[in-house]
Design an enzyme around this catalytic site. Structure first.
Site, PDB file in Angstrom:
ATOM      1  N   GLY A  16       0.839  -1.192   0.000  1.00  0.00           N
ATOM      2  CA  GLY A  16       0.000   0.000   0.000  1.00  0.00           C
ATOM      3  C   GLY A  16       0.862   1.225   0.000  1.00  0.00           C
ATOM      4  O   GLY A  16       2.067   1.166  -0.274  1.00  0.00           O
ATOM      5  N   ASP A  36      -6.946   7.549   5.347  1.00  0.00           N
ATOM      6  CA  ASP A  36      -6.841   6.627   4.213  1.00  0.00           C
ATOM      7  C   ASP A  36      -7.801   5.447   4.381  1.00  0.00           C
ATOM      8  O   ASP A  36      -7.421   4.291   4.225  1.00  0.00           O
ATOM      9  CB  ASP A  36      -5.390   6.132   4.091  1.00  0.00           C
TER      10      ASP A  36
END
Ligand SMILES: *[C@@H]1O[C@H](CO)[C@@H](O)[C@H](O)[C@H]1NC(C)=O
Ligand SMILES: *[C@@H]1O[C@H](CO)[C@@H](O)[C@H](O)[C@H]1NC(C)=O
Ligand SMILES: *[C@@H]1O[C@H](CO)[C@@H](O)[C@H](O)[C@H]1NC(C)=O
Ligand SMILES: *[C@@H]1O[C@H](CO)[C@@H](O)[C@H](O)[C@H]1NC(C)=O
Ligand SMILES: *[C@@H]1O[C@H](CO)[C@@H](O)[C@H](O)[C@H]1NC(C)=O
Ligand SMILES: *[C@@H]1O[C@H](CO)[C@@H](O)[C@H](O)[C@H]1NC(C)=O
Ligand SMILES: *[C@@H]1O[C@H](CO)[C@@H](O)[C@H](O)[C@H]1NC(C)=O
Ligand SMILES: *[C@@H]1O[C@H](CO)[C@@H](O)[C@H](O)[C@H]1NC(C)=O
Ligand SMILES: *[C@@H]1O[C@H](CO)[C@@H](O)[C@H](O)[C@H]1NC(C)=O
Length: 822
Positions: A526, A640
């Protein structure tokens, strides 16, 4: 008029929702009962639908279950336990020393409960024999599991066999103990225990007392009667005499559910269940250095920070006997004899004593009486030399007090306010030879400390302020593994002795290499780095995140943020277990979530998520976020939220990952990174791109977007094959192939359109085979649309979202004007 109509509409919705949920709860397979009768059998597999639960108390507060200890993945880690359902907290375990597999059976017969191994031949655990046959097994609302005979008389109660926890109403009788587990995921008996003695409630390690309830500042002594049992009730921790008189009491804030637990790290805690989480009310001992084995055998614990080192003339040893041993290899620490005097009988000519530095003490000195007063040090040593169970002394040069260290050596700690001087018994070995030059040179603590002092002070103040502002419980420090507080032998000496309150375990780089088999199995990647799967020596599976986008922030910031992240614990947040610093590399070690991310489950090719599972995921995510946002100056904004960062474990566990990480990045880098992050675009709130400030409401927006994807089962931006405008509602699935067209769909816009027309069922994932009612979908869609309104102030808080999802608040009415941007 309109509000009235709406209110009654909600009312109807709630009702129909309740009824429509009922069929979902009574799914196929066995049914959860309050009482079971002989000839009943259960295994984890046969009650898989309930995650192994096979018995529930009347109101469902507790369940009896066969399930795995939390974080391991191996097959034989299942336990027969009683669980507090809302928090999934284990309060009792039958077979704590002998875990079973998921197919091993529990049988209830007229002779009692029997747990057998896989073959069914060998009994792993059973209740004792009874005089009369068993009539039934019941789980009471208090959490007590009771075997009764045919006249309802109790034959056996789990309350009489506590493991490491007691609940309200349970008595811990004098002479009985709560024995801590060996480790978080290993329920075997460890070395720390809490016992009721005839005078007090005490904590012991290897028979040595290190805490007494009467020492607590808030303990009140009411009588001198001998203690008969200990109990917690909704307002306190109480010790009673046998006529029920109160002997000692610690008052606690009133709450409807409390438990007291002896934790693996050697701490006793009393927790209240409030607002869906456990809040610690008592944690003892408060000081890390008062935990007997905090630094291993003879390890020296620095009082203020619980940093471990070795006293001078000693060096660190590893392995089963981890701790400190004499630097002079010709000397060794003798083992004590057993209680019968058997064992190595020392030849007194070979015995000598190593003096410890001034200003040190031993945890037991405050709690035991000296064996002699008014003697000089030679006499005190003599007493020790004549006793094979004595391993050292502490002697008061001024008072002449002589204390003996007996049977097992624990850690020692710095303490300047006393005149005791320690001497450790050693015996000469036959081969006097000094080696290990390298290890001898343990860093001179003071020299390293001075330049770091300012930094420590700063960081400590920062963290204390943070904790106070957040009004959290006393700082929790991970002390699961003693030696994690040790300075590591890695090449960065200035970090060697850093341990901050709240800082989780520090791993050696070598440990991570062997755990991950040199970073062999990548399980994710990620914006912040790559994630690998690892297995620790104790079989615990972990996720190791290698941070790659760190920017210019240094070690101090990394440690500060790691300590903050490490101190955040919630059932819906992935727990940070540790970290590692190796040169420029940074790693975070998290608990492993075996089902992977929501992204994979929702958009992947595996089985379709059931509606009930989706509700559970939405609620878990909302609760985790609400916890991060809870009223506090230092609220954590996740920044996020997306399906990739929502992880799942086992049947029901939902946790958010990567929280707090945005703080690890410097600001410039983070905003650039976040806007370029792949896959994140669809979830970030509009104010990110404008000059508006980013607040917790930005997370609410992202959550709304994720919620829509949960309903729809596909990405918000997706290509959709659709029949062009056909009849109104009710046409599920494109049947006629005549007017098919493929176009790009922005689902939130479609959701808004369908919301205006109340055609909610058309928004649901078409792959779902079960019946889902329009009302259920409406709730989620309305909550989601409220969350994605363009004006942050209009969006609900995450706490409100939780209430809406739990039907405690009606779902809001999204403002169409604030959504037209979609
Ligand atoms: C349980 O099973 C045994 C034999 O299988 C039978 O004799 C007994 O009556 C059964 N007991 C109950 C309560 O059903
Ligand atoms: C169980 O639930 C009932 C009804 O909701 C309530 O009246 C009762 O007090 C509860 N009992 C316990 C022990 O919580
Ligand atoms: C035993 O208790 C249960 C419920 O607590 C009750 O239904 C049953 O009648 C009782 N049996 C006897 C013999 O008292
Ligand atoms: C808890 O126990 C104490 C001491 O026995 C008693 O004074 C108090 O009333 C109890 N609290 C409740 C709520 O029963
Ligand atoms: C009891 O509650 C008050 C107010 O919420 C709080 O300030 C106090 O710290 C609590 N006491 C304990 C022992 O938790
Ligand atoms: C102790 O050891 C010395 C030298 O090894 C030996 O001479 C002596 O007899 C031993 N004493 C006892 C009491 O065993
Ligand atoms: C300790 O006391 C004993 C007798 O009281 C005496 O014989 C001995 O010399 C003393 N030792 C020291 C080191 O003072
Ligand atoms: C003990 O006290 C005596 C006199 O009070 C002093 O001379 C001696 O140095 C002290 N011993 C230690 C080890 O501090
Ligand atoms: C659990 O702890 C016990 C006691 O320390 C130990 O003997 C056992 O090996 C441990 N089990 C595992 C799987 O680590």
């Amino acid at each position: 008029m309109i509000p009235f109509a709406m209110v009654s509409l909600h009312f109807v919705n709630l009702f129909s929702l309740c009824f429509s949920l009922l069929p979902c709860l009574t799914v196929s397979g066995p049914i959860l009962k309050h009482t079971v009768f002989p000839n009943f059998t259960a295994s984890h597999l046969s009650f898989l639908d309930y995650n192994g639960d096979f018995l529930t108390s009347n109101n469902g507060t507790f369940t009896a279950s066969i399930r795995a200890s939390v974080v391991t993945s191996s097959f034989s880690t299942y336990y027969f336990s009683i669980i507090h359902k809302r928090s999934e907290t284990i309060i009792w375990t039958a077979n704590r020393d002998r875990p079973i597999s998921n197919s091993a059976e529990l049988r209830l017969t007229v002779n009692g409960i029997f747990i057998t191994d896989d073959s069914g031949k060998f009994t792993i655990w059973s209740t004792p024999p009874f005089d009369s046959p068993v009539g039934a097994l019941q789980l009471l609302e208090t959490g007590n599991l009771v075997l009764v005979d045919n006249r309802n008389a109790s034959l056996w109660e789990s309350f009489n066999y506590p493991t490491d926890t007691i609940v309200m109403g349970q008595h811990l009788l004098v002479g009985k103990s709560l024995v801590a587990s060996a480790a978080d995921a290993n329920f075997s008996m460890g070395n720390y225990r809490l016992s009721v003695s005839s005078e007090d409630l005490i904590m012991q390690w290897m028979g040595q007392t290190y805490w007494k309830m009467s020492m607590q500042a808030n303990a009140y002594k009411f009588s001198n009667n001998p203690v008969s049992y200990m109990e917690i009730n909704s307002t306190g921790l109480n010790l009673y005499g046998d006529d029920g008189t109160l002997v000692i009491q610690v008052l606690l804030n009133a709450s409807s559910l409390k438990i007291a637990k002896m934790r693996p790290e050697g701490r006793f805690t009393i927790m209240s269940f409030m607002r869906e989480e456990w809040v610690e009310e008592v944690v003892a001992p408060v000081e890390d250095c008062r935990i007997p084995m905090i630094c291993g055998k003879l390890g020296l614990c620095q009082t203020t920070r619980a940093v471990c080192s070795c006293p001078s003339e000693f060096y660190r040893s590893y392995g089963s006997n981890a701790g400190c041993v004499p630097a002079d290899n010709s000397l060794s620490l003798p083992a004590a004899c057993d209680s019968n005097g058997n064992g190595l009988e020392l030849n007194s000519t070979l015995v000598s004593y190593m003096k410890l530095d001034d200003g040190m003490s031993y945890f037991a000195n405050d709690l035991v009486d000296p064996v002699k007063h008014g003697v000089n040090v030679s006499i005190c040593q003599d007493i020790c030399s004549r006793n094979c169970y004595c391993l050292g002394i502490f002697h008061g040069n001024f008072s002449g007090s002589c204390y003996l260290l007996q049977n097992y050596l624990g850690s020692i700690y710095h303490r300047i306010d006393q005149d005791l001087i320690g001497y450790i018994k050693t015996s000469s070995t036959s081969s006097p030879k000094i080696s290990n030059k390298k290890d001898n040179s343990f860093p001179r603590t003071a020299m390293v400390l001075i330049p770091l002092f300012g930094f420590f002070l700063l960081v400590t103040i920062l963290i204390l302020t943070f904790l106070r502002l957040c009004k959290t419980r006393p700082s929790k420090v991970a002390v699961g593994r003693n030696l994690d507080r040790w300075s590591s032998s890695s090449s960065s000496p200035e970090l060697n002795i850093i341990t901050l309150p709240g800082l989780p375990i520090r791993f050696d780089f070598q440990e991570l290499i062997s755990a991950t088999e040199n970073f062999k199995t990548q399980i994710g990647s990620g914006g912040f780095g790559t994630v690998y799967r690892g297995t620790m020596p104790d079989e615990t599976v972990v996720a190791v995140k290698k941070i790659t986008n760190l920017g210019t922030r240094g070690k101090k910031e990394f440690l500060t943020e790691t300590a903050i992240i490490g101190s955040i614990r919630h059932v819906n947040l992935v727990r940070l277990k540790g970290f590692c610093i190796q040169g420029q590399l940074r790693f975070l070690v998290y608990e492993y979530m075996n089902k992977g991310s929501l992204e994979r489950l929702l958009f992947g090719t595996g089985p379709v998520l059931k509606w009930q599972e989706r509700l559970n995921i939405a609620l878990g995510t909302a609760k985790g976020l609400a916890y991060l946002h809870r009223e506090c100056h230092h609220k954590i904004i996740h920044c996020d939220i997306k399906p990739d960062n929502i992880l799942l474990h086992g049947e029901r566990s939902v946790k958010i990952s990567d929280f707090g990480l945005s703080k690890l990045l410097d600001h410039q880098k983070s905003s650039k990174l976040l806007t370029t992050m792949r896959g994140t675009r669809g979830y970030i709130a509009p104010e990110w791109l404008t000059s508006y400030g980013i607040t917790d409401k930005s997370d609410v927006y992202s959550f709304g977007m994720v919620l829509l994807e949960i309903v729809n089962g596909r990405r918000n931006w997706s290509l959709l094959t659709q029949t062009s405008e056909t009849s109104k509602s009710g046409s599920n699935g494109p049947s006629s192939s005549s007017s098919l067209e493929t176009r790009s769909i922005f689902f939130p816009a479609m959701a808004l359109k369908m919301h205006k027309q109340k055609r909610y069922l058309e928004l649901v994932d078409q792959r779902l085979e079960e019946k889902v009612t329009s009302e259920e979908v409406e709730k989620l869609v309305r909550v989601a649309l409220c969350c994605v309104q363009i004006v942050p102030e209009l969006r609900p808080t995450m706490a409100e979202v939780v209430s809406m999802l739990e039907n405690r608040l009606p779902p809001g009415e999204p403002m169409v004007d604030a959504l037209n941007f979609l």
